[in-house]
Design a protein around this motif. Structure first.
Motif, PDB file in Angstrom:
ATOM      1  N   ILE A 209      12.017  -7.186 108.299  1.00 28.73           N
ATOM      2  CA  ILE A 209      12.112  -6.382 109.521  1.00 28.73           C
ATOM      3  C   ILE A 209      12.847  -5.079 109.242  1.00 28.73           C
ATOM      4  N   TYR A 210      13.965  -5.130 108.508  1.00 26.10           N
ATOM      5  CA  TYR A 210      14.716  -3.917 108.171  1.00 26.10           C
ATOM      6  C   TYR A 210      13.893  -2.959 107.312  1.00 26.10           C
ATOM      7  N   LEU A 211      13.006  -3.485 106.491  1.00 29.37           N
ATOM      8  CA  LEU A 211      12.155  -2.630 105.670  1.00 29.37           C
ATOM      9  C   LEU A 211      11.055  -1.981 106.504  1.00 29.37           C
ATOM     10  N   LEU A 212      10.590  -2.653 107.541  1.00 29.49           N
ATOM     11  CA  LEU A 212       9.520  -2.110 108.378  1.00 29.49           C
ATOM     12  C   LEU A 212      10.016  -1.067 109.373  1.00 29.49           C
ATOM     13  N   ILE A 213      11.245  -1.174 109.837  1.00 27.81           N
ATOM     14  CA  ILE A 213      11.766  -0.240 110.838  1.00 27.81           C
ATOM     15  C   ILE A 213      11.673   1.209 110.372  1.00 27.81           C
ATOM     16  N   PRO A 214      12.108   1.583 109.146  1.00 27.67           N
ATOM     17  CA  PRO A 214      11.959   2.985 108.731  1.00 27.67           C
ATOM     18  C   PRO A 214      10.506   3.431 108.667  1.00 27.67           C
ATOM     19  N   LEU A 215       9.595   2.543 108.329  1.00 29.09           N
ATOM     20  CA  LEU A 215       8.186   2.913 108.271  1.00 29.09           C
ATOM     21  C   LEU A 215       7.642   3.226 109.654  1.00 29.09           C
ATOM     22  N   VAL A 216       8.054   2.443 110.640  1.00 27.16           N
ATOM     23  CA  VAL A 216       7.605   2.682 112.005  1.00 27.16           C
ATOM     24  C   VAL A 216       8.148   4.010 112.509  1.00 27.16           C
ATOM     25  N   ILE A 217       9.406   4.311 112.263  1.00 28.09           N
ATOM     26  CA  ILE A 217      10.018   5.570 112.697  1.00 28.09           C
ATOM     27  C   ILE A 217       9.342   6.755 112.026  1.00 28.09           C
ATOM     28  N   VAL A 218       9.086   6.664 110.733  1.00 27.37           N
ATOM     29  CA  VAL A 218       8.412   7.745 110.021  1.00 27.37           C
ATOM     30  C   VAL A 218       7.016   7.951 110.562  1.00 27.37           C
ATOM     31  N   ALA A 219       6.282   6.890 110.825  1.00 26.57           N
ATOM     32  CA  ALA A 219       4.920   7.011 111.356  1.00 26.57           C
ATOM     33  C   ALA A 219       4.948   7.670 112.734  1.00 26.57           C
ATOM     34  N   ALA A 220       5.909   7.294 113.576  1.00 26.28           N
ATOM     35  CA  ALA A 220       6.005   7.895 114.905  1.00 26.28           C
ATOM     36  C   ALA A 220       6.337   9.375 114.810  1.00 26.28           C
ATOM     37  N   CYS A 221       7.237   9.754 113.896  1.00 23.85           N
ATOM     38  CA  CYS A 221       7.590  11.165 113.724  1.00 23.85           C
ATOM     39  C   CYS A 221       6.404  11.963 113.222  1.00 23.85           C
ATOM     40  N   GLN A 222       5.642  11.396 112.313  1.00 21.97           N
ATOM     41  CA  GLN A 222       4.480  12.105 111.788  1.00 21.97           C
ATOM     42  C   GLN A 222       3.430  12.301 112.866  1.00 21.97           C
ATOM     43  N   GLN A 223       3.240  11.339 113.752  1.00 24.64           N
ATOM     44  CA  GLN A 223       2.260  11.490 114.812  1.00 24.64           C
ATOM     45  C   GLN A 223       2.675  12.558 115.814  1.00 24.64           C
ATOM     46  N   SER A 224       3.970  12.664 116.112  1.00 29.56           N
ATOM     47  CA  SER A 224       4.400  13.611 117.131  1.00 29.56           C
ATOM     48  C   SER A 224       4.463  15.044 116.626  1.00 29.56           C
ATOM     49  N   SER A 225       4.440  15.274 115.331  1.00 23.20           N
ATOM     50  CA  SER A 225       4.507  16.641 114.809  1.00 23.20           C
ATOM     51  C   SER A 225       3.175  17.040 114.203  1.00 23.20           C
ATOM     52  N   THR A 226       2.159  17.153 115.057  1.00 23.58           N
ATOM     53  CA  THR A 226       0.811  17.458 114.590  1.00 23.58           C
ATOM     54  C   THR A 226       0.480  18.926 114.778  1.00 23.58           C
ATOM     55  N   GLY A 227       1.305  19.798 114.234  1.00 22.99           N
ATOM     56  CA  GLY A 227       0.982  21.226 114.235  1.00 22.99           C
ATOM     57  C   GLY A 227       0.974  21.860 115.602  1.00 22.99           C
ATOM     58  N   GLY A 228       1.896  21.483 116.496  1.00 24.18           N
ATOM     59  CA  GLY A 228       1.980  22.165 117.773  1.00 24.18           C
ATOM     60  C   GLY A 228       1.041  21.649 118.837  1.00 24.18           C
ATOM     61  N   GLU A 229       0.439  20.493 118.659  1.00 23.13           N
ATOM     62  CA  GLU A 229      -0.479  19.965 119.657  1.00 23.13           C
ATOM     63  C   GLU A 229       0.279  19.148 120.682  1.00 23.13           C
ATOM     64  N   GLN A 230       1.154  19.804 121.457  1.00 25.64           N
ATOM     65  CA  GLN A 230       1.915  19.129 122.476  1.00 25.64           C
ATOM     66  C   GLN A 230       1.007  18.802 123.656  1.00 25.64           C
ATOM     67  N   PRO A 231       1.489  17.928 124.526  1.00 23.63           N
ATOM     68  CA  PRO A 231       0.656  17.506 125.662  1.00 23.63           C
ATOM     69  C   PRO A 231       0.654  18.515 126.800  1.00 23.63           C
ATOM     70  N   PHE A 232       0.127  19.702 126.574  1.00 23.18           N
ATOM     71  CA  PHE A 232       0.049  20.697 127.636  1.00 23.18           C
ATOM     72  C   PHE A 232      -0.990  20.248 128.649  1.00 23.18           C
ATOM     73  N   LEU A 233      -0.630  20.359 129.923  1.00 23.53           N
ATOM     74  CA  LEU A 233      -1.504  19.932 130.999  1.00 23.53           C
ATOM     75  C   LEU A 233      -1.752  21.099 131.944  1.00 23.53           C
ATOM     76  N   PRO A 234      -2.930  21.137 132.567  1.00 19.95           N
ATOM     77  CA  PRO A 234      -3.164  22.191 133.557  1.00 19.95           C
ATOM     78  C   PRO A 234      -2.139  22.091 134.673  1.00 19.95           C
ATOM     79  N   GLY A 235      -1.681  23.228 135.147  1.00 17.35           N
ATOM     80  CA  GLY A 235      -0.766  23.232 136.278  1.00 17.35           C
ATOM     81  C   GLY A 235       0.615  23.740 135.955  1.00 17.35           C
ATOM     82  N   GLY A 236       1.587  23.319 136.753  1.00 16.49           N
ATOM     83  CA  GLY A 236       2.956  23.796 136.641  1.00 16.49           C
ATOM     84  C   GLY A 236       3.267  24.786 137.738  1.00 16.49           C
ATOM     85  N   GLY A 237       2.360  24.995 138.621  1.00 13.73           N
ATOM     86  CA  GLY A 237       2.453  25.984 139.686  1.00 13.73           C
ATOM     87  C   GLY A 237       1.042  26.481 139.953  1.00 13.73           C
TER      88      GLY A 237
END
Length: 151
Positions: free
Chosen positions: A7-35
């Protein structure tokens, strides 16, 4: 004990995978609207943008009154035979990303500098950054300005 080690060996892999998915070259979840956004006015063609290249630079000014922001984008480059311009807005947190969508039924072989006047209403109090971009993912922000909506 072996189970705990696995389990301790898998935790860093899960965190790294999550970080890699969230930093996909600026493709943030922009949605229509905001005003609500609307085009207030579009200035006439101010001459060929190639002839004005030395003076031509995107500039964005914003003024705040209550929950309304009026903005002026100068040196917006569009086809000389522009029929109309639509504004579309996407938001993510305090970032308001505005797309200027030109329409030309019969495009000319030249481009012009225009002045775009827009207005965003019904914004909640807070700090914002307004960006004029070429697409909703902002691969290229042409200009930006920050402002605050008071309580």
């Amino acid at each position: 004990m072996r189970c705990v080690l696995k389990i301790y060996l898998l935790i860093p892999l899960v965190i790294v995978a999550a970080c890699q998915q969230s930093s996909t070259g600026g493709e943030q979840p922009f949605l229509p609207g905001g005003g609500n956004i609307r085009l207030v006015a579009l200035g006439d063609c101010m001459g060929s943008s190639t002839a004005l290249a030395a003076d031509s630079q995107d500039k964005l000014l914003a003024t705040v009154s209550g929950g309304t922001v009026s903005f002026v984008h100068t040196a917006a480059v569009f086809n000389c035979c522009l029929d109309s311009l639509n504004l579309e807005m996407f938001s993510w947190g305090g970032i308001l990303r505005v797309l200027e969508l030109p329409y030309c039924d019969q495009p000319c072989d030249c481009t012009c500098d225009y002045v775009v006047h827009g207005e965003i209403t019904e914004l909640e109090p807070g700090f914002y950054t307004l960006e004029i971009c070429t697409d909703s993912l902002a691969h290229q922000a042409l200009c930006s300005v920050s402002f605050r909506i008071g309580e």
